[in-house]
Design a protein around this motif. Sequence first.
Motif, PDB file in Angstrom:
ATOM      1  N   ILE A   1       0.728  -1.075  -0.056  1.00  0.00           N
ATOM      2  CA  ILE A   1       0.104   0.004   0.020  1.00  0.00           C
ATOM      3  C   ILE A   1       0.979   1.235  -0.137  1.00  0.00           C
ATOM      4  O   ILE A   1       2.223   1.116   0.067  1.00  0.00           O
ATOM      5  CB  ILE A   1      -0.942   0.185   1.320  1.00  0.00           C
ATOM      6  CG1 ILE A   1      -0.145   0.038   2.551  1.00  0.00           C
ATOM      7  CG2 ILE A   1      -1.688  -1.332   1.362  1.00  0.00           C
ATOM      8  CD1 ILE A   1      -1.032   0.196   3.704  1.00  0.00           C
ATOM      9  N   GLU A   2       0.403   2.483  -0.147  1.00  0.00           N
ATOM     10  CA  GLU A   2       1.113   3.535  -0.204  1.00  0.00           C
ATOM     11  C   GLU A   2       0.735   4.137   1.257  1.00  0.00           C
ATOM     12  O   GLU A   2      -0.447   4.446   1.394  1.00  0.00           O
ATOM     13  CB  GLU A   2       0.620   4.361  -1.214  1.00  0.00           C
ATOM     14  CG  GLU A   2       1.425   5.682  -1.373  1.00  0.00           C
ATOM     15  CD  GLU A   2       0.884   6.494  -2.909  1.00  0.00           C
ATOM     16  OE1 GLU A   2       0.343   7.658  -2.477  1.00  0.00           O
ATOM     17  OE2 GLU A   2       1.290   6.015  -3.989  1.00  0.00           O
ATOM     18  N   VAL A   3       1.508   4.516   1.967  1.00  0.00           N
ATOM     19  CA  VAL A   3       1.400   5.289   3.169  1.00  0.00           C
ATOM     20  C   VAL A   3       2.136   6.818   3.027  1.00  0.00           C
ATOM     21  O   VAL A   3       3.372   6.840   3.142  1.00  0.00           O
ATOM     22  CB  VAL A   3       1.743   4.456   4.401  1.00  0.00           C
ATOM     23  CG1 VAL A   3       1.750   5.247   5.722  1.00  0.00           C
ATOM     24  CG2 VAL A   3       1.396   3.216   4.508  1.00  0.00           C
ATOM     25  N   ASN A   4       0.958   7.901   3.211  1.00  0.00           N
ATOM     26  CA  ASN A   4       1.613   9.074   3.195  1.00  0.00           C
ATOM     27  C   ASN A   4       2.749   9.262   1.952  1.00  0.00           C
ATOM     28  O   ASN A   4       3.702  10.062   2.037  1.00  0.00           O
ATOM     29  CB  ASN A   4       2.369   9.422   4.663  1.00  0.00           C
ATOM     30  CG  ASN A   4       1.498   9.625   5.705  1.00  0.00           C
ATOM     31  OD1 ASN A   4       0.357   9.542   5.461  1.00  0.00           O
ATOM     32  ND2 ASN A   4       2.006   9.700   6.919  1.00  0.00           N
ATOM     33  N   GLY A   5       2.323   8.534   0.740  1.00  0.00           N
ATOM     34  CA  GLY A   5       2.919   8.867  -0.345  1.00  0.00           C
ATOM     35  C   GLY A   5       4.165   7.874  -0.664  1.00  0.00           C
ATOM     36  O   GLY A   5       4.696   7.932  -1.661  1.00  0.00           O
ATOM     37  N   ASP A   6       4.551   7.205   0.341  1.00  0.00           N
ATOM     38  CA  ASP A   6       5.381   6.347   0.143  1.00  0.00           C
ATOM     39  C   ASP A   6       5.088   4.809   0.110  1.00  0.00           C
ATOM     40  O   ASP A   6       4.125   3.991   0.849  1.00  0.00           O
ATOM     41  CB  ASP A   6       6.427   6.201   1.447  1.00  0.00           C
ATOM     42  CG  ASP A   6       7.017   7.456   1.601  1.00  0.00           C
ATOM     43  OD1 ASP A   6       7.470   8.057   0.345  1.00  0.00           O
ATOM     44  OD2 ASP A   6       7.351   7.791   2.669  1.00  0.00           O
ATOM     45  N   PRO A   7       5.546   3.785  -0.695  1.00  0.00           N
ATOM     46  CA  PRO A   7       5.111   2.666  -0.981  1.00  0.00           C
ATOM     47  C   PRO A   7       5.824   1.850   0.371  1.00  0.00           C
ATOM     48  O   PRO A   7       6.985   1.801   0.671  1.00  0.00           O
ATOM     49  CB  PRO A   7       5.843   2.083  -2.147  1.00  0.00           C
ATOM     50  CG  PRO A   7       6.721   3.364  -2.733  1.00  0.00           C
ATOM     51  CD  PRO A   7       6.567   4.209  -1.764  1.00  0.00           C
TER      52      PRO A   7
ATOM     53  N   ASN B   1      -7.412   6.186   0.555  1.00  0.00           N
ATOM     54  CA  ASN B   1      -7.878   6.509  -0.781  1.00  0.00           C
ATOM     55  C   ASN B   1      -8.838   7.710  -1.255  1.00  0.00           C
ATOM     56  O   ASN B   1      -9.582   8.142  -1.593  1.00  0.00           O
ATOM     57  CB  ASN B   1      -8.886   5.266  -1.646  1.00  0.00           C
ATOM     58  CG  ASN B   1      -8.048   3.973  -1.440  1.00  0.00           C
ATOM     59  OD1 ASN B   1      -6.804   3.865  -1.944  1.00  0.00           O
ATOM     60  ND2 ASN B   1      -8.975   2.959  -1.233  1.00  0.00           N
TER      61      ASN B   1
ATOM     62  N   ASP C   1      -4.060   0.282  -2.038  1.00  0.00           N
ATOM     63  CA  ASP C   1      -4.872   1.318  -1.391  1.00  0.00           C
ATOM     64  C   ASP C   1      -3.661   2.447  -0.766  1.00  0.00           C
ATOM     65  O   ASP C   1      -2.544   1.918  -0.656  1.00  0.00           O
ATOM     66  CB  ASP C   1      -5.348   0.828  -0.170  1.00  0.00           C
ATOM     67  CG  ASP C   1      -6.734   0.172  -0.194  1.00  0.00           C
ATOM     68  OD1 ASP C   1      -7.144   0.438  -1.594  1.00  0.00           O
ATOM     69  OD2 ASP C   1      -7.126  -0.453   0.597  1.00  0.00           O
ATOM     70  N   ARG C   2      -4.267   3.583  -0.745  1.00  0.00           N
ATOM     71  CA  ARG C   2      -3.687   4.879  -0.470  1.00  0.00           C
ATOM     72  C   ARG C   2      -3.949   5.374   0.798  1.00  0.00           C
ATOM     73  O   ARG C   2      -5.025   5.527   1.119  1.00  0.00           O
ATOM     74  CB  ARG C   2      -3.688   6.217  -1.135  1.00  0.00           C
ATOM     75  CG  ARG C   2      -3.092   5.862  -2.590  1.00  0.00           C
ATOM     76  CD  ARG C   2      -3.411   7.066  -3.610  1.00  0.00           C
ATOM     77  NE  ARG C   2      -4.283   7.713  -3.404  1.00  0.00           N
ATOM     78  CZ  ARG C   2      -5.701   7.785  -3.936  1.00  0.00           C
ATOM     79  NH1 ARG C   2      -5.990   6.927  -4.709  1.00  0.00           N
ATOM     80  NH2 ARG C   2      -6.627   8.553  -3.363  1.00  0.00           N
TER      81      ARG C   2
ATOM     82  N   GLU D   1      -3.371   7.745   4.244  1.00  0.00           N
ATOM     83  CA  GLU D   1      -2.917   8.847   4.762  1.00  0.00           C
ATOM     84  C   GLU D   1      -3.101   8.986   6.195  1.00  0.00           C
ATOM     85  O   GLU D   1      -4.173   8.736   6.673  1.00  0.00           O
ATOM     86  CB  GLU D   1      -3.501  10.304   4.165  1.00  0.00           C
ATOM     87  CG  GLU D   1      -3.305  10.556   2.618  1.00  0.00           C
ATOM     88  CD  GLU D   1      -1.970  10.482   2.083  1.00  0.00           C
ATOM     89  OE1 GLU D   1      -1.234  11.356   3.211  1.00  0.00           O
ATOM     90  OE2 GLU D   1      -1.400  10.272   1.124  1.00  0.00           O
TER      91      GLU D   1
END
Length: 65
Positions: free
Chosen positions: A3-9, A36, A54-55, A57
């Motif tokens: 997933i992407e967490v705060n813009g980082d994979p 998302n 998923d993204r 934040e």
Amino acid sequence: MRIEVNGDPRDIKATTVADALAELGWAKARVATALNGDFLPSAARAGQTLRDGDRLEVLAPMQGG
């Protein structure tokens, strides 16, 4: 799963947002979350499943003036 967490994979084992926060070290932190692009209340984190891609934040409140 990736997933992407705060813009980082990130590669995680968690399957829910609550478990992901714990895995990433934010289990006891007071944070706001969005999945998302949609705000996710803290009460919904345990029941919200994650899917590959998923993204997530995670935002912490800041003090200052």
